[in-house]
Scaffold this motif. Sequence first.
Motif, mmCIF file in Angstrom:
data_model
loop_
_atom_site.group_PDB
_atom_site.id
_atom_site.type_symbol
_atom_site.label_atom_id
_atom_site.label_comp_id
_atom_site.label_asym_id
_atom_site.label_seq_id
_atom_site.Cartn_x
_atom_site.Cartn_y
_atom_site.Cartn_z
ATOM 1 N N TYR A 1 -25.482 35.031 37.255
ATOM 2 C CA TYR A 1 -24.520 34.711 36.187
ATOM 3 C C TYR A 1 -25.155 35.023 34.830
ATOM 4 C CZ TYR A 1 -20.964 32.340 33.468
ATOM 5 O OH TYR A 1 -19.952 32.062 32.575
ATOM 6 N N PRO A 2 -24.450 35.731 33.962
ATOM 7 C CA PRO A 2 -25.051 36.120 32.681
ATOM 8 C C PRO A 2 -25.164 34.940 31.716
ATOM 9 C CG PRO A 2 -22.761 36.854 32.788
ATOM 10 C CD PRO A 2 -23.077 36.292 34.135
ATOM 11 N N MET A 3 -26.364 34.491 31.502
ATOM 12 C CA MET A 3 -26.607 33.431 30.520
ATOM 13 C C MET A 3 -28.011 33.599 29.969
ATOM 14 S SD MET A 3 -26.806 30.056 32.999
ATOM 15 C CE MET A 3 -27.233 30.221 34.744
ATOM 16 N N GLY A 4 -28.209 33.087 28.774
ATOM 17 C CA GLY A 4 -29.489 33.229 28.114
ATOM 18 C C GLY A 4 -30.569 32.380 28.755
ATOM 19 N N GLU A 5 -31.803 32.671 28.423
ATOM 20 C CA GLU A 5 -32.944 31.967 29.005
ATOM 21 C C GLU A 5 -32.903 30.480 28.685
ATOM 22 O OE1 GLU A 5 -37.849 32.142 29.024
ATOM 23 O OE2 GLU A 5 -36.696 33.403 27.644
ATOM 24 N N THR A 6 -32.460 30.120 27.476
ATOM 25 C CA THR A 6 -32.428 28.709 27.087
ATOM 26 C C THR A 6 -31.487 27.923 27.980
ATOM 27 O OG1 THR A 6 -32.949 29.217 24.783
ATOM 28 C CG2 THR A 6 -31.895 27.098 25.222
ATOM 29 N N LEU A 7 -30.280 28.456 28.197
ATOM 30 C CA LEU A 7 -29.309 27.767 29.046
ATOM 31 C C LEU A 7 -29.776 27.750 30.497
ATOM 32 C CD1 LEU A 7 -26.624 26.398 29.577
ATOM 33 C CD2 LEU A 7 -25.533 28.650 29.610
ATOM 34 N N ARG A 8 -30.303 28.848 30.971
ATOM 35 C CA ARG A 8 -30.763 28.900 32.362
ATOM 36 C C ARG A 8 -31.868 27.880 32.612
ATOM 37 N NH1 ARG A 8 -29.448 32.515 36.010
ATOM 38 N NH2 ARG A 8 -28.791 34.044 34.436
ATOM 39 N N ASN A 9 -32.790 27.776 31.683
ATOM 40 C CA ASN A 9 -33.869 26.800 31.845
ATOM 41 C C ASN A 9 -33.337 25.375 31.845
ATOM 42 O OD1 ASN A 9 -35.769 28.819 31.983
ATOM 43 N ND2 ASN A 9 -36.457 28.606 29.864
ATOM 44 N N LYS A 10 -32.331 25.113 31.021
ATOM 45 C CA LYS A 10 -31.710 23.780 31.026
ATOM 46 C C LYS A 10 -31.150 23.446 32.399
ATOM 47 C CE LYS A 10 -30.180 22.950 26.253
ATOM 48 N NZ LYS A 10 -28.991 22.631 25.432
ATOM 49 N N ILE A 11 -30.370 24.362 32.940
ATOM 50 C CA ILE A 11 -29.687 24.115 34.201
ATOM 51 C C ILE A 11 -30.676 24.037 35.358
ATOM 52 C CG2 ILE A 11 -28.104 25.154 35.879
ATOM 53 C CD1 ILE A 11 -26.468 26.182 33.468
ATOM 54 N N TYR A 12 -31.674 24.903 35.354
ATOM 55 C CA TYR A 12 -32.576 24.980 36.497
ATOM 56 C C TYR A 12 -33.591 23.840 36.526
ATOM 57 C CZ TYR A 12 -30.914 29.623 37.912
ATOM 58 O OH TYR A 12 -30.150 30.677 38.361
ATOM 59 N N PHE A 13 -34.060 23.382 35.356
ATOM 60 C CA PHE A 13 -35.076 22.330 35.428
ATOM 61 C C PHE A 13 -35.112 21.395 34.223
ATOM 62 C CE2 PHE A 13 -37.299 25.909 33.489
ATOM 63 C CZ PHE A 13 -38.063 25.328 32.484
ATOM 64 N N GLN A 14 -34.791 21.838 33.022
ATOM 65 C CA GLN A 14 -35.002 20.985 31.858
ATOM 66 C C GLN A 14 -34.078 19.775 31.836
ATOM 67 O OE1 GLN A 14 -34.729 23.650 28.494
ATOM 68 N NE2 GLN A 14 -36.871 24.271 28.665
ATOM 69 N N ASN A 15 -32.812 19.952 32.199
ATOM 70 C CA ASN A 15 -31.891 18.815 32.194
ATOM 71 C C ASN A 15 -32.321 17.760 33.214
ATOM 72 O OD1 ASN A 15 -30.343 20.079 30.250
ATOM 73 N ND2 ASN A 15 -28.842 20.878 31.696
ATOM 74 N N ALA A 16 -32.785 18.213 34.373
ATOM 75 C CA ALA A 16 -33.259 17.275 35.392
ATOM 76 C C ALA A 16 -34.507 16.542 34.914
ATOM 77 C CB ALA A 16 -33.539 18.011 36.696
ATOM 78 N N ARG A 17 -35.398 17.263 34.270
ATOM 79 C CA ARG A 17 -36.618 16.600 33.792
ATOM 80 C C ARG A 17 -36.316 15.608 32.677
ATOM 81 N NH1 ARG A 17 -41.007 21.626 33.855
ATOM 82 N NH2 ARG A 17 -41.064 21.838 36.150
ATOM 83 N N ALA A 18 -35.253 15.840 31.924
ATOM 84 C CA ALA A 18 -34.850 14.852 30.915
ATOM 85 C C ALA A 18 -34.332 13.579 31.587
ATOM 86 C CB ALA A 18 -33.773 15.436 30.006
ATOM 87 N N LEU A 19 -33.636 13.737 32.722
ATOM 88 C CA LEU A 19 -33.164 12.576 33.478
ATOM 89 C C LEU A 19 -34.299 11.861 34.191
ATOM 90 C CD1 LEU A 19 -29.825 13.467 35.375
ATOM 91 C CD2 LEU A 19 -30.194 11.649 33.701
#
Length: 321
Positions: free
Chosen positions: A296-314
Amino acid sequence: MNSLPEKVDVHHHFIPDFYASAIETNGDPSGSHLPTWKPETTEAFMNNGFVRTAILSITAPGASVLHGEGGRRLARKANNYAAALRDDNPGRYGFFAALPTLLDVEGCLDEIRYSLDTLKADGITLFTRYGSGNVYLGNVVFAPIWQELNKRHAVVFIHPTHAADTDMVSPSLPQPMVDYPHETTRTAMDLVLSGTKRHHPNCKVILSHGGGTMPYLATRVANLVKGTPMGKTNLLPSEIMEDCKSFYFDLALCGSHHTMRLLLDFASHDRILYGSDFPYAGEEAVRSFSNELDSYPMGETLRNKIYFQNARALFPRFSQT
């Protein structure tokens, strides 16, 4: 060399032998299959799919497959098992604690306290519905459980279970195929329209499978409430939409491009999480959805959020391992 970031998988199931035995003895009303699993199965999948951390959970029907003291014992055994896996490799694994049927309120409160205080579980698993009727998660009988979870600022992972009517449309449509996403929508809207979601703001609630059909139907519900006798609630349409968007959404089996366009338009980008639904969704199916998500075309910032950063914030402890 893989150029994609490693993932935190918030929707990853485990099936210890004693749980498989309980399901085989008592049956799964959803018509789903019970895959073969052992810890090495998960480890191999993670290594092949660039998953750094898996948060494990027992899926439906869960400990509710047994009644009374049997359900309490099954939940406790599952939680002790998951905690042992986590303790062997705390950076690799976490777990959402299992509960007995929520209709056993005191048993659930005891297991919440034990799991979060003693075992240090990463969160709690709830299913969309309990009992033989339409008792969804906004029902008043569950108020003490939500109060306890809210007091503890708990992460709550909601996974669908079978509908009260278990008759299949056809042998090609066991409930996990289509009914499970609808069940997620039913319980999410019950939580919103009952005020349960709004009255327990400290609970960080994850909806499985992209929220089911809720992102697609939320505006329909909000607009029908306005000026009609439908959907009796004290909430304004704007408050309904606000509460619908306050959930977290995992991407298990819904990483397709058209689904991603809808979800990214609907949800906060800080509330979308990677999930696989392994091993119930076979590795081939999981791989297909993961490949679509990866493309899916998305920037590195968004991809990193979805793949690991949002989970690590939780789950901040995963940022420290």
